[in-house]
Design a protein around this motif. Sequence first.
Motif, PDB file in Angstrom:
ATOM      1  N   ILE A  60       0.850  -1.188   0.000  1.00 48.97           N
ATOM      2  CA  ILE A  60       0.000   0.000   0.000  1.00 48.97           C
ATOM      3  C   ILE A  60       0.886   1.239   0.000  1.00 48.97           C
ATOM      4  O   ILE A  60       1.581   1.533   0.984  1.00 48.97           O
ATOM      5  CB  ILE A  60      -0.961  -0.021   1.207  1.00 48.97           C
ATOM      6  CG1 ILE A  60      -1.835  -1.285   1.146  1.00 48.97           C
ATOM      7  CG2 ILE A  60      -1.825   1.235   1.230  1.00 48.97           C
ATOM      8  CD1 ILE A  60      -2.715  -1.495   2.367  1.00 48.97           C
ATOM      9  N   TRP A  61       0.872   1.953  -1.094  1.00 52.10           N
ATOM     10  CA  TRP A  61       1.819   3.037  -1.358  1.00 52.10           C
ATOM     11  C   TRP A  61       1.896   4.034  -0.200  1.00 52.10           C
ATOM     12  O   TRP A  61       2.977   4.398   0.275  1.00 52.10           O
ATOM     13  CB  TRP A  61       1.421   3.725  -2.665  1.00 52.10           C
ATOM     14  CG  TRP A  61       2.437   4.646  -3.260  1.00 52.10           C
ATOM     15  CD1 TRP A  61       3.559   5.174  -2.676  1.00 52.10           C
ATOM     16  CD2 TRP A  61       2.427   5.160  -4.602  1.00 52.10           C
ATOM     17  NE1 TRP A  61       4.245   5.978  -3.551  1.00 52.10           N
ATOM     18  CE2 TRP A  61       3.572   5.992  -4.741  1.00 52.10           C
ATOM     19  CE3 TRP A  61       1.566   5.022  -5.696  1.00 52.10           C
ATOM     20  CZ2 TRP A  61       3.865   6.663  -5.931  1.00 52.10           C
ATOM     21  CZ3 TRP A  61       1.856   5.685  -6.875  1.00 52.10           C
ATOM     22  CH2 TRP A  61       2.996   6.499  -6.993  1.00 52.10           C
ATOM     23  N   ILE A  62       0.739   4.482   0.285  1.00 54.39           N
ATOM     24  CA  ILE A  62       0.731   5.513   1.322  1.00 54.39           C
ATOM     25  C   ILE A  62       1.340   5.011   2.632  1.00 54.39           C
ATOM     26  O   ILE A  62       1.789   5.793   3.464  1.00 54.39           O
ATOM     27  CB  ILE A  62      -0.704   6.055   1.556  1.00 54.39           C
ATOM     28  CG1 ILE A  62      -0.655   7.369   2.352  1.00 54.39           C
ATOM     29  CG2 ILE A  62      -1.573   5.008   2.238  1.00 54.39           C
ATOM     30  CD1 ILE A  62      -1.995   8.063   2.461  1.00 54.39           C
ATOM     31  N   HIS A  63       1.384   3.688   2.836  1.00 59.71           N
ATOM     32  CA  HIS A  63       2.019   3.145   4.033  1.00 59.71           C
ATOM     33  C   HIS A  63       3.543   3.267   3.962  1.00 59.71           C
ATOM     34  O   HIS A  63       4.216   3.156   4.990  1.00 59.71           O
ATOM     35  CB  HIS A  63       1.653   1.664   4.212  1.00 59.71           C
ATOM     36  CG  HIS A  63       0.236   1.444   4.629  1.00 59.71           C
ATOM     37  ND1 HIS A  63      -0.265   0.199   4.962  1.00 59.71           N
ATOM     38  CD2 HIS A  63      -0.805   2.308   4.772  1.00 59.71           C
ATOM     39  CE1 HIS A  63      -1.549   0.307   5.278  1.00 59.71           C
ATOM     40  NE2 HIS A  63      -1.897   1.575   5.171  1.00 59.71           N
ATOM     41  N   ALA A 101      -4.447   0.431  -4.921  1.00 59.05           N
ATOM     42  CA  ALA A 101      -4.807  -0.823  -4.279  1.00 59.05           C
ATOM     43  C   ALA A 101      -6.258  -0.851  -3.823  1.00 59.05           C
ATOM     44  O   ALA A 101      -6.910  -1.882  -3.892  1.00 59.05           O
ATOM     45  CB  ALA A 101      -3.896  -1.052  -3.067  1.00 59.05           C
ATOM     46  N   HIS A 102      -6.774   0.251  -3.401  1.00 60.85           N
ATOM     47  CA  HIS A 102      -8.000   0.371  -2.634  1.00 60.85           C
ATOM     48  C   HIS A 102      -7.753  -0.223  -1.255  1.00 60.85           C
ATOM     49  O   HIS A 102      -7.122   0.406  -0.438  1.00 60.85           O
ATOM     50  CB  HIS A 102      -9.221  -0.232  -3.330  1.00 60.85           C
ATOM     51  CG  HIS A 102     -10.490   0.225  -2.649  1.00 60.85           C
ATOM     52  ND1 HIS A 102     -11.651  -0.502  -2.674  1.00 60.85           N
ATOM     53  CD2 HIS A 102     -10.747   1.326  -1.911  1.00 60.85           C
ATOM     54  CE1 HIS A 102     -12.583   0.132  -1.989  1.00 60.85           C
ATOM     55  NE2 HIS A 102     -12.054   1.244  -1.514  1.00 60.85           N
ATOM     56  N   ASN A 107      -7.288   7.300   0.014  1.00 60.82           N
ATOM     57  CA  ASN A 107      -7.067   7.555  -1.418  1.00 60.82           C
ATOM     58  C   ASN A 107      -6.841   6.263  -2.209  1.00 60.82           C
ATOM     59  O   ASN A 107      -6.201   6.275  -3.257  1.00 60.82           O
ATOM     60  CB  ASN A 107      -5.860   8.473  -1.650  1.00 60.82           C
ATOM     61  CG  ASN A 107      -5.863   9.714  -0.797  1.00 60.82           C
ATOM     62  OD1 ASN A 107      -6.904  10.320  -0.569  1.00 60.82           O
ATOM     63  ND2 ASN A 107      -4.686  10.097  -0.307  1.00 60.82           N
ATOM     64  N   GLY A 108      -7.364   5.142  -1.699  1.00 62.13           N
ATOM     65  CA  GLY A 108      -7.102   3.870  -2.361  1.00 62.13           C
ATOM     66  C   GLY A 108      -5.648   3.455  -2.280  1.00 62.13           C
ATOM     67  O   GLY A 108      -5.190   2.588  -3.033  1.00 62.13           O
ATOM     68  N   GLY A 109      -4.911   4.053  -1.365  1.00 59.89           N
ATOM     69  CA  GLY A 109      -3.499   3.753  -1.195  1.00 59.89           C
ATOM     70  C   GLY A 109      -2.578   4.794  -1.791  1.00 59.89           C
ATOM     71  O   GLY A 109      -1.358   4.744  -1.588  1.00 59.89           O
ATOM     72  N   GLN A 325      -7.123   5.629   6.884  1.00 58.28           N
ATOM     73  CA  GLN A 325      -8.270   4.841   6.466  1.00 58.28           C
ATOM     74  C   GLN A 325      -9.069   5.557   5.381  1.00 58.28           C
ATOM     75  O   GLN A 325      -8.983   6.778   5.213  1.00 58.28           O
ATOM     76  CB  GLN A 325      -9.181   4.552   7.672  1.00 58.28           C
ATOM     77  CG  GLN A 325     -10.272   5.586   7.964  1.00 58.28           C
ATOM     78  CD  GLN A 325      -9.772   6.857   8.626  1.00 58.28           C
ATOM     79  OE1 GLN A 325      -8.582   7.145   8.650  1.00 58.28           O
ATOM     80  NE2 GLN A 325     -10.702   7.632   9.177  1.00 58.28           N
ATOM     81  N   GLU A 326      -9.867   4.789   4.664  1.00 59.44           N
ATOM     82  CA  GLU A 326     -10.804   5.377   3.700  1.00 59.44           C
ATOM     83  C   GLU A 326     -11.841   6.202   4.444  1.00 59.44           C
ATOM     84  O   GLU A 326     -12.327   5.807   5.506  1.00 59.44           O
ATOM     85  CB  GLU A 326     -11.495   4.256   2.908  1.00 59.44           C
ATOM     86  CG  GLU A 326     -12.546   4.742   1.933  1.00 59.44           C
ATOM     87  CD  GLU A 326     -13.252   3.603   1.220  1.00 59.44           C
ATOM     88  OE1 GLU A 326     -14.418   3.783   0.838  1.00 59.44           O
ATOM     89  OE2 GLU A 326     -12.637   2.539   1.041  1.00 59.44           O
ATOM     90  N   SER A 327     -12.206   7.350   3.875  1.00 57.03           N
ATOM     91  CA  SER A 327     -13.221   8.192   4.507  1.00 57.03           C
ATOM     92  C   SER A 327     -13.893   9.067   3.464  1.00 57.03           C
ATOM     93  O   SER A 327     -13.342   9.312   2.384  1.00 57.03           O
ATOM     94  CB  SER A 327     -12.594   9.065   5.598  1.00 57.03           C
ATOM     95  OG  SER A 327     -11.739  10.036   5.024  1.00 57.03           O
TER      96      SER A 327
END
Length: 733
Positions: A60-63, A101-102, A107-109, A325-327
């Motif tokens: 997950i890119w943002i991680h 990724a979602h 942002n989906g990752g 998280q998704e929001s």
Amino acid sequence: MNITSGSEVGFDNVSLIVDGKRWFPMMGEMHFSRYPKKNWEEELCKMKAGGIDIVSLYVIWIHHEEIKGEFDFTGDRCLRDFLETVKKVGMYSILRIGPWAHGEARNGGFPDWLLEDAKKENYEVRTNAPLYLSHVRNFYEKTYEQAKGYFLKDGGPVIGIQIENEYGHCGGKNGEEGEEHMRTLLKMAKEIGFVTPIYTATGWGGAVTGGMLPVMGGYCEAPWDPRFTEIEPSGNYIFTRERNDHNIGSDHGLGVGITFDMDKFPFLTAELGGGVQVTHHRRPIATGLDTAAMTMVKMGSGANLLGYYMYHGGTNPKGKLTTLQESTATGYPNDLPEYAYDFNAPLREFGQMEDTYKEVRLLSSFVHDFGSDMCDMPYTEQPGNPLKPDNFTDLRSAVRYKTKKNSKGQEYASGYLFVNNYQRRYEMTLHKDVELTAYAEDKKTRLATFAKRDIEDGDFFFYPFNMEIGERALLTIDATPVCVIKNFDDNDHDAYVFYTDRDREVSMDVTGDVCGNKIIVLNREEAVRSSKVTIDGKEYLLISAAQPITTPEGRVKLLYDTDLDSKLVFRSYPELKKENPTFECRKTADMSPEFTTSDAFAIYESKDVYRNTGKISFEKISEAEDLVKYSINVSDMSADADEVYMYVDFEGDIARIYTDGDIATDTFYTGQLWEIGLKRYAQTDFKGEITITPLYEKYRQCMYLQQWPEMEDGKVCRINDIKLSTQFGILIS
């Protein structure tokens, strides 16, 4: 299936193929960056014990690059160490490298900076825009640095790469423009060094695949659905050639929404819902039976890979700039918990081995011993099988079979009859005194007929006909196959294990000589509690309330949960070859019957008593209109325990738990107990706080809750009780 660096791995239009042999694997999703590194090995051992062969995982890119140019692959985010652990445990991996990724990630990752850069430089993400592709290449290159040396060709576990996710279905381009983008990403990945035998792409709902191997999905519910009511019955409980999930794909008819030629690719699944991740506005409860029935239907419909998303839940890592998280605040349609990614999965946020785990393990036992032979048994539509899930009256059935030859050159049909009378959240018609028959493709030729039985609401099962028992016998039986215990005696005989879903007499027809092989019939409860293990090269079937796992060193450990002082009891077939000083054998297995039941199992009882020593107290320390706060005090947890679970019976909207003033995790109320593993935070004593926000009666207008609590003055916000359970790891070999 043993796959090495020299193995040839590929596929045809039927199944995956390894070294010329058909392979029917089990796959489960686990996100390393959502789970503590110190627990990876044991959790992967649980997955393997549950029947999972392939670990699928998002990067997950943002991680890893929340701040532009600052990559973080350390600690719990270390992909390289996770792949090393997968290799150590003896599993395989499909690496899902995105870039989108979602996964219910922010942002989906995508990192925020990427979206800001796209806006500033006026380009569109998820396209062939040069600036976007340059950022993707950088992310891919950093990911490859982590994965280098862990591909199958290097003797590593990575056998496949997934490019993008739901591309053309959830964002991205459709048609040739979309196909070209997928091909561009694939070419880039290969140039960088992502060289594997298999490249996959999600294929449902109009997604484009770029010519890669399409993998499908299926969920028992749709927490992303914007409605606040019960939704229509899921099409995933209907036997059909359709591969689309009507929840995540398109409900337009056979093949509509499919962008690839289904005749050219095998039916493989990557996202069967091991559960569902609840959203703030929609909170269904996925049960083990929901997943088991859906899985069996997919198998009966011709699936030759069963892949679960998620198989293992987790907890979102903490972001440096935002929660991850998704929001709805980020433009997505759903609000998710900030931290909990529990998913009601077979293995949940803290590694809890739930009912779904046992149900999937039961199916995987069959797949491991019989799946490869079933691969080239195509789905055969049966007369009278309904094609719409809102038909609760007609009996749902399917057949998979193929023609074989006996030693005399005579042809016979061998296969399975699948029956499903389970539809989640809906009542199915009772079918009295039904004579079940398996038909060939012409829907006239009878392949097998079984004894009459009642089929009640909620029943689902499959029966074999002309199953090979050894080399000289064929068996037709109205019981569901579980596994084969190889060489159970000193004469190299095998035991074929089945279960019956109802307490009734089993009918069987044996043609030929079983030659000393045995047939064992369990009831369903015993089957769900059963697990095949290997000790010193010999196979055993264990039945226990505890869950066996095998360490990388080959030792078998039983994970036993207790909230009382109790002894551990398990049964084994055959009797364990070596005595264990920790257990007393109360009965020697009776090896005499040719057809036997679980009475033939040896029974073992622990000499030690396992004690749940933990003590817990909680107290309300403050109460405001919009928040109630409790203090939590846990003491005397066993230092020798593998885990101590805290079960919080609360009613409200959102609950959060804090330790040392920092949030640990959170949850949305569903009516289930909130389960928290305390060993992640403390060894013997735990102090923390729980906050709860109110759930209001008025929320019924904007929220679907499968279980609503009783309200007082239009709202509820309280803890009713908290209990503890201790899990011990007990070696039996």
